[in-house]
Design a protein around this motif. Sequence first.
Motif, mmCIF file in Angstrom:
data_model
loop_
_atom_site.group_PDB
_atom_site.id
_atom_site.type_symbol
_atom_site.label_atom_id
_atom_site.label_comp_id
_atom_site.label_asym_id
_atom_site.label_seq_id
_atom_site.Cartn_x
_atom_site.Cartn_y
_atom_site.Cartn_z
ATOM 1 N N LEU A 161 59.717 32.774 2.308
ATOM 2 C CA LEU A 161 60.219 31.760 1.384
ATOM 3 C C LEU A 161 60.730 30.563 2.175
ATOM 4 C CD1 LEU A 161 62.356 34.167 -0.833
ATOM 5 C CD2 LEU A 161 60.067 33.312 -1.357
ATOM 6 N N PRO A 162 60.394 29.325 1.757
ATOM 7 C CA PRO A 162 60.942 28.154 2.451
ATOM 8 C C PRO A 162 62.444 28.085 2.230
ATOM 9 C CG PRO A 162 59.777 27.496 0.457
ATOM 10 C CD PRO A 162 59.510 28.960 0.642
ATOM 11 N N LEU A 163 63.180 27.881 3.294
ATOM 12 C CA LEU A 163 64.640 27.837 3.209
ATOM 13 C C LEU A 163 65.140 26.394 3.214
ATOM 14 C CD1 LEU A 163 67.169 29.646 3.122
ATOM 15 C CD2 LEU A 163 67.241 29.526 5.610
ATOM 16 N N GLU A 260 59.699 10.038 15.251
ATOM 17 C CA GLU A 260 58.396 10.487 15.747
ATOM 18 C C GLU A 260 58.335 12.000 15.946
ATOM 19 O OE1 GLU A 260 56.733 7.157 18.687
ATOM 20 O OE2 GLU A 260 58.873 7.538 18.968
ATOM 21 N N LEU A 261 59.481 12.655 15.960
ATOM 22 C CA LEU A 261 59.498 14.111 16.120
ATOM 23 C C LEU A 261 59.379 14.785 14.755
ATOM 24 C CD1 LEU A 261 62.298 14.668 18.789
ATOM 25 C CD2 LEU A 261 59.835 14.437 19.122
ATOM 26 N N PRO A 262 58.642 15.886 14.671
ATOM 27 C CA PRO A 262 58.470 16.556 13.374
ATOM 28 C C PRO A 262 59.760 17.241 12.937
ATOM 29 C CG PRO A 262 57.519 17.890 15.127
ATOM 30 C CD PRO A 262 57.916 16.577 15.759
ATOM 31 N N SER A 263 59.976 17.268 11.632
ATOM 32 C CA SER A 263 61.094 18.061 11.121
ATOM 33 C C SER A 263 60.716 19.537 11.205
ATOM 34 C CB SER A 263 61.422 17.676 9.673
ATOM 35 O OG SER A 263 60.298 17.862 8.841
ATOM 36 N N LEU A 264 61.693 20.405 11.225
ATOM 37 C CA LEU A 264 61.480 21.836 11.411
ATOM 38 C C LEU A 264 61.715 22.568 10.098
ATOM 39 C CD1 LEU A 264 63.389 22.225 14.797
ATOM 40 C CD2 LEU A 264 60.943 21.815 14.446
ATOM 41 N N GLN A 265 60.734 23.360 9.672
ATOM 42 C CA GLN A 265 60.851 24.132 8.446
ATOM 43 C C GLN A 265 61.385 25.524 8.757
ATOM 44 O OE1 GLN A 265 60.038 23.438 4.926
ATOM 45 N NE2 GLN A 265 61.354 25.255 4.953
ATOM 46 N N TYR A 266 62.549 25.836 8.224
ATOM 47 C CA TYR A 266 63.106 27.171 8.365
ATOM 48 C C TYR A 266 62.664 28.024 7.180
ATOM 49 C CZ TYR A 266 66.152 26.100 12.307
ATOM 50 O OH TYR A 266 66.630 25.772 13.546
ATOM 51 N N HIS A 267 62.351 29.273 7.461
ATOM 52 C CA HIS A 267 61.910 30.205 6.430
ATOM 53 C C HIS A 267 62.837 31.414 6.365
ATOM 54 C CE1 HIS A 267 58.162 28.035 7.477
ATOM 55 N NE2 HIS A 267 57.879 28.180 6.196
ATOM 56 N N LEU A 268 62.941 31.967 5.180
ATOM 57 C CA LEU A 268 63.618 33.239 4.945
ATOM 58 C C LEU A 268 62.531 34.256 4.636
ATOM 59 C CD1 LEU A 268 66.216 34.945 4.300
ATOM 60 C CD2 LEU A 268 65.998 34.103 1.965
ATOM 61 N N LEU A 282 72.196 38.776 -0.750
ATOM 62 C CA LEU A 282 72.271 37.894 0.413
ATOM 63 C C LEU A 282 71.127 36.881 0.381
ATOM 64 C CD1 LEU A 282 73.404 36.985 3.111
ATOM 65 C CD2 LEU A 282 72.103 38.817 4.220
ATOM 66 N N ARG A 283 69.929 37.335 0.032
ATOM 67 C CA ARG A 283 68.789 36.416 -0.064
ATOM 68 C C ARG A 283 69.092 35.292 -1.050
ATOM 69 N NH1 ARG A 283 63.293 38.606 -2.653
ATOM 70 N NH2 ARG A 283 64.762 38.737 -4.405
ATOM 71 N N GLN A 284 69.621 35.636 -2.209
ATOM 72 C CA GLN A 284 69.924 34.635 -3.212
ATOM 73 C C GLN A 284 70.991 33.656 -2.724
ATOM 74 O OE1 GLN A 284 68.274 34.087 -5.963
ATOM 75 N NE2 GLN A 284 69.566 32.298 -6.380
ATOM 76 N N ASN A 285 72.024 34.167 -2.068
ATOM 77 C CA ASN A 285 73.081 33.296 -1.556
ATOM 78 C C ASN A 285 72.565 32.347 -0.478
ATOM 79 O OD1 ASN A 285 75.464 34.005 -3.033
ATOM 80 N ND2 ASN A 285 75.500 35.966 -1.973
ATOM 81 N N LEU A 286 71.722 32.848 0.404
ATOM 82 C CA LEU A 286 71.180 32.001 1.465
ATOM 83 C C LEU A 286 70.303 30.902 0.890
ATOM 84 C CD1 LEU A 286 70.255 34.642 4.204
ATOM 85 C CD2 LEU A 286 72.207 33.085 4.175
ATOM 86 N N LEU A 287 69.468 31.235 -0.090
ATOM 87 C CA LEU A 287 68.605 30.238 -0.704
ATOM 88 C C LEU A 287 69.428 29.183 -1.446
ATOM 89 C CD1 LEU A 287 65.762 32.537 -2.072
ATOM 90 C CD2 LEU A 287 65.566 30.901 -0.194
ATOM 91 N N ALA A 288 70.430 29.627 -2.179
ATOM 92 C CA ALA A 288 71.253 28.697 -2.947
ATOM 93 C C ALA A 288 72.033 27.756 -2.042
ATOM 94 C CB ALA A 288 72.205 29.476 -3.858
ATOM 95 N N GLN A 289 72.636 28.287 -0.983
ATOM 96 C CA GLN A 289 73.448 27.462 -0.091
ATOM 97 C C GLN A 289 72.588 26.551 0.764
ATOM 98 O OE1 GLN A 289 76.675 27.130 -0.270
ATOM 99 N NE2 GLN A 289 76.775 28.648 -1.909
ATOM 100 N N ALA A 290 71.364 26.976 1.098
ATOM 101 C CA ALA A 290 70.453 26.111 1.852
ATOM 102 C C ALA A 290 70.078 24.903 1.015
ATOM 103 C CB ALA A 290 69.212 26.885 2.270
ATOM 104 N N ASN A 291 69.869 25.111 -0.291
ATOM 105 C CA ASN A 291 69.575 23.983 -1.178
ATOM 106 C C ASN A 291 70.747 23.016 -1.230
ATOM 107 O OD1 ASN A 291 67.039 24.947 -1.829
ATOM 108 N ND2 ASN A 291 67.752 26.105 -3.601
#
Length: 297
Positions: A161-163, A260-268, A282-291
């Motif tokens: 999942l994209p974080l 010029e440097l690419p942004s970094l995509q973090y995933h869960l 925990l998954r739900q909390n991490l996704l919500a707080q990352a948003n």
Amino acid sequence: MNLLRDVSLDALMAFAEFAEDGNFTRAAGRLHLSQPALHTRISKLGEAVGRPLYVRRGRGIEITPVGRQVQRFARELAASANAFQSELQGQDVEPTVVLAAGEGATLYLLGQGIRAHLSHRRHSLQLLTADGAAAVEAVRSGRAQLGVACLETVPKDLTVLPLTRVGQVLAMPRRHPLSARRKVKLTDLQGTDLIVPPEGRPHRVMLSRLLQSAGVDFNVAVEATGWEVMLHLVRLGMGLAVVNACCRLPAGVVSRPMPELPSLQYHLFHRNGGVTGAAAALRQNLLAQANTWRDTQ
């Protein structure tokens, strides 16, 4: 074959420990067993499974895919046994959730999600410091239920999942000449002393390739691992460093964006089939707080 009938729990646990690093000497020490005793347990387990659990590659040992499955089964069996024991003892406690993530992600991206998770007293958490491929392997092997990392490719055997997405900036002392600029170009780093990770690390590889493509020569001032250490060295005046935009800067250090440097995509990510209970929370909390973190940028 009936695995639970033909093998012992001791053999499963011994193999799970050995599979952590594929080293008989260290695993025997952690288990307080002699090496011959450990060999015997793992050999009998391999015979019962009927498939190789590991193979030798030169001087090293590689755990086979079947071996990883057995390791994961052993970890899950141990967790279920511990939960059942707690239930028998009348303890209303959620199983400990293990999260595998790099030091930088834990420090700068996941803190609010972890805090929200731990606000429920029944929840407990174990943090496993592991970057990239190590975090993926921790989830695959069952050492961790959840993982967070920047993934170059999406593993098909995991649910990903994209974080959040994070930009990159140049960190420098406040009085450095480049601090007068609103943004920094790659060519501005010509001849600069840079603090970089060791050879072979993904960040070092990416940065070296981009600078080389831009025709920029730079000097390696210090090789260091971890954003905190790199930023501390910047504060001491040992060089400049390219770090994630989410990093907390120490006093006396400023940053400027590098478009010029690419942004970094973090995933869960977690194993296919989903997660339940405290791991799902925990998954739900991490996704919500990352948003929430992303919306403030």
